[in-house]
Design an enzyme around this catalytic site. Structure first.
Site, mmCIF file in Angstrom:
data_model
loop_
_atom_site.group_PDB
_atom_site.id
_atom_site.type_symbol
_atom_site.label_atom_id
_atom_site.label_comp_id
_atom_site.label_asym_id
_atom_site.label_seq_id
_atom_site.Cartn_x
_atom_site.Cartn_y
_atom_site.Cartn_z
ATOM 1 N N ASP A 168 0.848 -1.215 0.000
ATOM 2 C CA ASP A 168 0.000 0.000 0.000
ATOM 3 C C ASP A 168 0.877 1.258 0.000
ATOM 4 O O ASP A 168 0.622 2.227 -0.713
ATOM 5 C CB ASP A 168 -0.891 -0.029 1.244
ATOM 6 C CG ASP A 168 -1.981 1.043 1.208
ATOM 7 O OD1 ASP A 168 -2.438 1.442 2.280
ATOM 8 O OD2 ASP A 168 -2.344 1.496 0.109
ATOM 9 N N ARG A 213 -9.725 11.214 -11.943
ATOM 10 C CA ARG A 213 -9.137 11.173 -10.587
ATOM 11 C C ARG A 213 -8.677 9.767 -10.209
ATOM 12 O O ARG A 213 -8.121 9.559 -9.135
ATOM 13 C CB ARG A 213 -10.202 11.631 -9.577
ATOM 14 C CG ARG A 213 -10.617 13.086 -9.687
ATOM 15 C CD ARG A 213 -11.758 13.380 -8.745
ATOM 16 N NE ARG A 213 -11.418 13.028 -7.375
ATOM 17 C CZ ARG A 213 -12.315 12.561 -6.499
ATOM 18 N NH1 ARG A 213 -13.564 12.371 -6.858
ATOM 19 N NH2 ARG A 213 -11.952 12.275 -5.265
ATOM 20 N N LYS A 214 -8.950 8.807 -11.085
ATOM 21 C CA LYS A 214 -8.655 7.408 -10.751
ATOM 22 C C LYS A 214 -7.260 7.017 -11.270
ATOM 23 O O LYS A 214 -6.950 7.197 -12.449
ATOM 24 C CB LYS A 214 -9.718 6.474 -11.366
ATOM 25 C CG LYS A 214 -11.115 6.718 -10.799
ATOM 26 C CD LYS A 214 -12.092 5.665 -11.240
ATOM 27 C CE LYS A 214 -12.700 5.986 -12.580
ATOM 28 N NZ LYS A 214 -13.858 5.095 -12.905
HETATM 29 C C1 3VV Z 1 7.654 11.009 -5.018
HETATM 30 C C2 3VV Z 1 6.540 10.513 -4.180
HETATM 31 C C3 3VV Z 1 6.881 10.397 -2.729
HETATM 32 C C4 3VV Z 1 5.807 9.998 -1.864
HETATM 33 C C5 3VV Z 1 5.977 10.191 -0.405
HETATM 34 C C6 3VV Z 1 6.977 9.329 0.242
HETATM 35 C C7 3VV Z 1 6.733 7.865 0.095
HETATM 36 C C8 3VV Z 1 5.854 7.203 1.120
HETATM 37 C C9 3VV Z 1 5.611 8.020 2.312
HETATM 38 C C10 3VV Z 1 4.694 7.753 3.147
HETATM 39 C C11 3VV Z 1 3.684 6.664 2.851
HETATM 40 C C12 3VV Z 1 2.435 7.333 2.310
HETATM 41 C C13 3VV Z 1 1.508 6.253 1.848
HETATM 42 C C14 3VV Z 1 0.291 6.848 1.216
HETATM 43 C C15 3VV Z 1 -0.595 5.748 0.812
HETATM 44 C C16 3VV Z 1 -1.434 5.295 1.964
HETATM 45 C C17 3VV Z 1 -2.808 5.278 1.457
HETATM 46 C C18 3VV Z 1 -3.772 4.832 2.503
HETATM 47 O O1 3VV Z 1 -3.493 3.974 3.309
HETATM 48 S S1 3VV Z 1 -5.250 5.631 2.465
HETATM 49 C C19 3VV Z 1 -6.152 4.843 3.746
HETATM 50 C C20 3VV Z 1 -7.138 3.822 3.221
HETATM 51 N N1 3VV Z 1 -8.104 4.431 2.314
HETATM 52 C C21 3VV Z 1 -9.184 5.112 2.796
HETATM 53 O O2 3VV Z 1 -9.383 5.240 3.996
HETATM 54 C C22 3VV Z 1 -10.076 5.734 1.758
HETATM 55 C C23 3VV Z 1 -11.533 5.758 2.217
HETATM 56 N N2 3VV Z 1 -12.372 6.116 1.062
HETATM 57 C C24 3VV Z 1 -12.533 7.404 0.731
HETATM 58 O O3 3VV Z 1 -12.073 8.314 1.386
HETATM 59 C C25 3VV Z 1 -13.360 7.667 -0.519
HETATM 60 O O4 3VV Z 1 -14.114 6.539 -0.863
HETATM 61 C C26 3VV Z 1 -12.427 8.044 -1.708
HETATM 62 C C27 3VV Z 1 -11.658 9.313 -1.377
HETATM 63 C C28 3VV Z 1 -11.485 6.893 -2.010
HETATM 64 C C29 3VV Z 1 -13.330 8.281 -2.927
HETATM 65 O O5 3VV Z 1 -14.373 9.155 -2.542
HETATM 66 P P1 3VV Z 1 -14.752 10.436 -3.435
HETATM 67 O O6 3VV Z 1 -16.078 10.896 -2.932
HETATM 68 O O7 3VV Z 1 -13.648 11.409 -3.462
HETATM 69 O O8 3VV Z 1 -14.895 9.889 -4.903
HETATM 70 P P2 3VV Z 1 -16.088 8.955 -5.508
HETATM 71 O O9 3VV Z 1 -16.994 9.831 -6.309
HETATM 72 O O10 3VV Z 1 -16.730 8.106 -4.442
HETATM 73 O O11 3VV Z 1 -15.267 7.982 -6.458
HETATM 74 C C30 3VV Z 1 -14.573 8.558 -7.591
HETATM 75 C C31 3VV Z 1 -14.542 7.481 -8.659
HETATM 76 O O12 3VV Z 1 -13.822 6.330 -8.171
HETATM 77 C C32 3VV Z 1 -14.661 5.192 -8.165
HETATM 78 N N3 3VV Z 1 -14.369 4.408 -6.963
HETATM 79 C C33 3VV Z 1 -14.273 4.875 -5.686
HETATM 80 N N4 3VV Z 1 -13.995 3.867 -4.842
HETATM 81 C C34 3VV Z 1 -13.938 2.738 -5.609
HETATM 82 C C35 3VV Z 1 -13.647 1.370 -5.323
HETATM 83 N N5 3VV Z 1 -13.399 0.948 -4.074
HETATM 84 N N6 3VV Z 1 -13.646 0.492 -6.341
HETATM 85 C C36 3VV Z 1 -13.892 0.914 -7.612
HETATM 86 N N7 3VV Z 1 -14.156 2.195 -7.969
HETATM 87 C C37 3VV Z 1 -14.173 3.080 -6.962
HETATM 88 C C38 3VV Z 1 -16.089 5.725 -8.167
HETATM 89 O O13 3VV Z 1 -16.962 4.758 -8.717
HETATM 90 C C39 3VV Z 1 -15.952 6.967 -9.020
HETATM 91 O O14 3VV Z 1 -15.888 6.540 -10.356
HETATM 92 P P3 3VV Z 1 -16.637 7.441 -11.568
HETATM 93 O O15 3VV Z 1 -15.925 8.857 -11.432
HETATM 94 O O16 3VV Z 1 -18.080 7.524 -11.122
HETATM 95 O O17 3VV Z 1 -16.316 6.728 -12.817
#
Ligand code: 3VV
Length: 254
Positions: A168, A213-214
């Site tokens: 993740d 956004r996906k």
């Molecule tokens: C150079 C780079 C350096 C980087 C930095 C250093 C390295 C690493 C450092 C440090 C590590 C950092 C590590 C980061 C990573 C950790 C990530 C996690 O652990 S996150 C925690 C777990 N996840 C949650 O808790 C999310 C809970 N869910 C939500 O908040 C919402 O559901 C969210 C934001 C995911 C979506 O909600 P909406 O309201 O914004 O968007 P909607 O309209 O529902 O969905 C948008 C589109 O996506 C699809 N979608 C959403 N969820 C889906 C799903 N589960 N399956 C399929 N499609 C889905 C929908 O069907 C929609 O699609 P259509 O636009 O209609 O085509």
């Protein structure tokens, strides 16, 4: 200098602490005193952030708990940073510390007593020992991972949840590079072979597709000789509105 550190590190492995000249972090995040690291990418090239970075402990540097395999793999990737193809990603104790000061939201500017899950143990070597390298051109993030004894699931093997965590975070780091602030919407993992505690694996993730956004990504976890496939995963990350904090966004969900 690097060779001395590696020799010191090798001598020190398993026989207590290794005294090494503390590496310093230059303005653009280049670690001096360890190796000729890669020139920084624009993403990291924020002076504010790097001047702040000077006070932060970078956990993605070799320490005496790293095995020979981990050290060799790290050296190999550091070598590939020299021409800028790969960039070593620093790793701090809290997620917020990875965000340049200039990109932090107001709510994020005040440090809180939180720890990045992977950096929640103070003892070296017992939990997640890892280092990440980014290949911007290939939209690919790899993670060298050595699971410690406190990550046990089945006796002698890494817990499946610890494997999910490193996947993740590696995939998440990759998604952040292409889409900024993201959250995991879906993570699907097939576990093919258990990961022995203390072994070294390479978590290799890349962006497959972006639709609005996906962000769709995939990942493989292999032994360092590439012969054993430990796990493979696909993920969907959703880009967040980078002007609002998560709390503000959750309020808008209700
Ligand atoms: C150079 C780079 C350096 C980087 C930095 C250093 C390295 C690493 C450092 C440090 C590590 C950092 C590590 C980061 C990573 C950790 C990530 C996690 O652990 S996150 C925690 C777990 N996840 C949650 O808790 C999310 C809970 N869910 C939500 O908040 C919402 O559901 C969210 C934001 C995911 C979506 O909600 P909406 O309201 O914004 O968007 P909607 O309209 O529902 O969905 C948008 C589109 O996506 C699809 N979608 C959403 N969820 C889906 C799903 N589960 N399956 C399929 N499609 C889905 C929908 O069907 C929609 O699609 P259509 O636009 O209609 O085509």
């Amino acid at each position: 200098m690097w060779r001395n550190c590696v020799r010191l590190a090798r001598r020190g492995l398993g026989r207590g602490a290794v005294l090494r000249p503390a590496p310093t972090v230059s303005r653009c995040g280049v670690v001096r005193g360890l190796s000729p690291a890669a020139p920084c990418s624009s993403l990291w090239n924020s002076v504010t952030w790097f001047s702040q970075a000077r006070q932060l402990k970078d956990y993605a540097l070799p320490n005496s708990s790293w095995s020979q395999g981990m050290m060799d793999l790290y050296s190999r990737f550091l070598e590939m940073c020299k021409d800028g193809t790969w960039k070593r990603i620093p790793s701090y104790s809290s997620t917020i510390d990875h965000i340049p000061e200039s990109l932090k939201l107001t709510a994020e500017k005040e440090r809180k007593e939180t720890r990045l899950f992977l950096r929640n143990m103070d003892l070296e070597g017992v939990g997640f020992e890892y280092a990440m390298f980014l290949n911007p051109a290939e939209k690919r993030m790899v993670c060298l991972f050595q699971p410690g004894p406190y990550l046990e699931g089945h006796p002698g093997f890494a817990h499946g949840g610890s494997t999910a965590t490193i996947i993740d975070s590696t995939i998440g780091g990759c998604a952040i590079f292409v889409a900024g602030r993201v959250m995991t919407a879906n993570l699907s993992i097939n576990y093919r072979n258990p990961i022995p505690l203390g072994s070294v694996v390479l978590v290799d993730s890349k962006v497959d597709q972006i639709e609005g956004r996906k962000v769709f990504l995939s990942c493989q976890v292999r032994s360092i000789d590439g012969q054993t496939l430990h796990a493979e995963a696909t993920a969907l990350f959703i880009q967040l509105d980078s002007t609002k904090s998560l709390q503000q966004q959750q309020m808008s969900f209700q």
